[in-house]
Every structure is written in structure tokens, then in C-alpha cells.
Design an enzyme around this catalytic site. Structure first.
Site, PDB file in Angstrom:
ATOM      1  N   HIS A   1      10.893  89.227  46.993  1.00  0.00           N
ATOM      2  CA  HIS A   1      12.258  89.021  46.814  1.00  0.00           C
ATOM      3  C   HIS A   1      12.360  87.761  45.896  1.00  0.00           C
ATOM      4  O   HIS A   1      12.311  86.169  47.185  1.00  0.00           O
ATOM      5  CB  HIS A   1      13.478  89.717  47.869  1.00  0.00           C
ATOM      6  CG  HIS A   1      12.208  88.978  48.973  1.00  0.00           C
ATOM      7  ND1 HIS A   1      12.066  89.282  49.872  1.00  0.00           N
ATOM      8  CD2 HIS A   1      13.727  88.250  49.642  1.00  0.00           C
ATOM      9  CE1 HIS A   1      11.936  88.997  50.668  1.00  0.00           C
ATOM     10  NE2 HIS A   1      12.873  87.765  50.374  1.00  0.00           N
ATOM     11  N   HIS A  40      14.940  84.842  45.887  1.00  0.00           N
ATOM     12  CA  HIS A  40      16.526  84.069  45.881  1.00  0.00           C
ATOM     13  C   HIS A  40      16.664  83.471  44.914  1.00  0.00           C
ATOM     14  O   HIS A  40      16.771  82.395  44.348  1.00  0.00           O
ATOM     15  CB  HIS A  40      16.636  83.804  47.352  1.00  0.00           C
ATOM     16  CG  HIS A  40      15.769  83.855  48.507  1.00  0.00           C
ATOM     17  ND1 HIS A  40      16.480  84.270  49.217  1.00  0.00           N
ATOM     18  CD2 HIS A  40      15.022  84.435  49.424  1.00  0.00           C
ATOM     19  CE1 HIS A  40      16.377  84.938  50.852  1.00  0.00           C
ATOM     20  NE2 HIS A  40      14.998  84.583  49.709  1.00  0.00           N
TER      21      HIS A  40
HETATM   22  P1  5GP Z   1      13.206  86.432  53.713  1.00  0.00           P
HETATM   23  O1  5GP Z   1      13.066  85.556  54.803  1.00  0.00           O
HETATM   24  O2  5GP Z   1      12.294  87.513  53.663  1.00  0.00           O
HETATM   25  O3  5GP Z   1      12.903  85.221  52.674  1.00  0.00           O
HETATM   26  O4  5GP Z   1      14.612  86.428  52.915  1.00  0.00           O
HETATM   27  C1  5GP Z   1      14.963  87.910  53.375  1.00  0.00           C
HETATM   28  C2  5GP Z   1      16.578  88.349  52.647  1.00  0.00           C
HETATM   29  O5  5GP Z   1      16.711  89.347  52.967  1.00  0.00           O
HETATM   30  C3  5GP Z   1      17.790  87.287  54.015  1.00  0.00           C
HETATM   31  O6  5GP Z   1      17.956  86.040  53.333  1.00  0.00           O
HETATM   32  C4  5GP Z   1      18.701  88.276  54.519  1.00  0.00           C
HETATM   33  O7  5GP Z   1      19.696  87.867  54.639  1.00  0.00           O
HETATM   34  C5  5GP Z   1      18.219  89.301  53.774  1.00  0.00           C
HETATM   35  N1  5GP Z   1      18.825  90.656  53.713  1.00  0.00           N
HETATM   36  C6  5GP Z   1      17.635  90.935  55.004  1.00  0.00           C
HETATM   37  N2  5GP Z   1      18.019  92.377  54.945  1.00  0.00           N
HETATM   38  C7  5GP Z   1      19.158  92.854  54.387  1.00  0.00           C
HETATM   39  C8  5GP Z   1      19.687  93.891  53.817  1.00  0.00           C
HETATM   40  O8  5GP Z   1      19.820  95.284  54.646  1.00  0.00           O
HETATM   41  N3  5GP Z   1      20.626  93.986  52.562  1.00  0.00           N
HETATM   42  C9  5GP Z   1      20.615  92.694  51.990  1.00  0.00           C
HETATM   43  N4  5GP Z   1      21.676  93.188  50.700  1.00  0.00           N
HETATM   44  N5  5GP Z   1      20.245  91.702  52.348  1.00  0.00           N
HETATM   45  C10 5GP Z   1      19.392  91.596  52.977  1.00  0.00           C
END
Ligand code: 5GP
Length: 151
Positions: A98, A100
């Protein structure tokens, strides 16, 4: 077990979806770092950027390219940080690639991506002496040549 983001793609859990096409989808982050913080993902499950086939990566980038101005304009941002946490050691928590898109504002104090490393410890990695600016010209030449040979 599918990832939480696959569950969003499948409509099994709710999300504020802001864009969708055949291969990608974008939705608001549930714990936003700034208003409008958006995630762009491929619909198919790939853990890391490294795992995406080229056509999927191109589709993801096209969606990022489309969404960045939309996100910035929607919250009247001055800029944005556009970034992947690519792998667990880089802080990736959801194992479904993903991007950001985090809106940024003059004076928000969050700093550039470089600030991630401002307090980082120096440590040995493989056969490199250090991962700091102490790298010699020869070491930098060697790293650049190695990346070039793999690209
Ligand atoms: P990572 O740390 O993996 O780069 O970021 C994961 C992101 O996914 C985090 O910013 C977190 O807030 C978001 N996230 C986690 N679970 C969910 C969810 O169920 N729905 C949404 N919309 N965002 C999520």
C-alpha cells in the site's frame, strides 16, 4: 487468511473508498496522520512492492498519480508525503502492498522522510561498514554499480 485490505476490496469490512478501477482501489486510512491520509493498493494481494508484476505496479502508480492532486486539493494541502513502508523491517504492518498519500502543510513539523533516520543508531549491515554518511566514495561507487547491475 486474507489481509484486512483484501477484506476491504471484497466489501467485507467498511472503508471510505475514494477511487476504484479494475485493478486498484484507494481509501482513507483508518488512523490518519493528517486529514485526507489515503492508501492506494492493488486489489490483488502482494505483500511488497518487490512482489508486484510490472503491469500491476504500473496500474498502482497510475492511481497514485491520479490521487495525489485529488487528495492535496481536497484538504487544501501545501504538499504531500507519498511513501511505501516496504517490508516489516521498514515498519510495514499490513502485508498487502500500500502507498500512503499523506497531506502535508507548511509548519506541520513532521519533517522529510530523512527525519526517520535522524535518531537512528549506526549499525553494521552485511559487508558494509556502516549505513551512514560515513560511506567512502569507493563504497558508494560499489553500491551504485551493484544496484545498476540488478536493475
Ligand atoms: P503500514 O504500517 O502497514 O504501512 O500501514 C498500514 C496502515 O493501514 C496504517 O496507517 C493503518 O492506520 C491502516 N489501517 C489498518 N487497518 C485498517 C483498516 O481496517 N481500514 C483502514 N482504512 N485503514 C487501516
Amino acid at each position: 487468511m486474507s489481509t484486512i485490505f483484501t477484506q476491504i476490496v471484497e466489501g467485507e469490512i467498511p472503508a471510505r473508498i475514494v477511487y476504484e478501477d479494475e485493478t486498484t482501489i484507494a481509501f482513507l486510512d483508518a488512523n490518519p496522520l493528517a486529514p485526507g491520509h489515503t492508501l492506494v493498493i492493488p486489489k490483488d494481494e502482494y505483500e511488497r512492492v518487490n512482489d508486484m508484476p510490472e503491469d500491476v505496479a504500473a496500474d498502482v502508480y497510475a492511481t497514485i498519480h491520479r490521487l495525489v492532486p485529488a487528495v492535496e486539493d481536497s484538504v487544501d494541502a501545501d504538499a504531500s508525503t507519498v511513501a511505501f513502508n516496504n517490508g516489516e523491517a521498514a515498519g510495514q504492518e499490513v502485508p498487502h502492498v500500500h502507498c500512503h498519500i499523506v497531506p502535508r502543510f507548511e509548519g506541520d513539523g513532521a519533517g522529510p522522510i530523512h527525519s526517520l533516520f535522524s535518531d537512528a543508531e549506526t549499525f553494521d549491515v552485511a559487508d558494509l561498514d556502516q549505513i551512514t554518511e560515513d560511506l567512502s566514495d569507493d563504497e558508494l561507487d560499489e553500491i551504485a554499480a551493484d544496484i545498476e547491475s540488478r536493475a
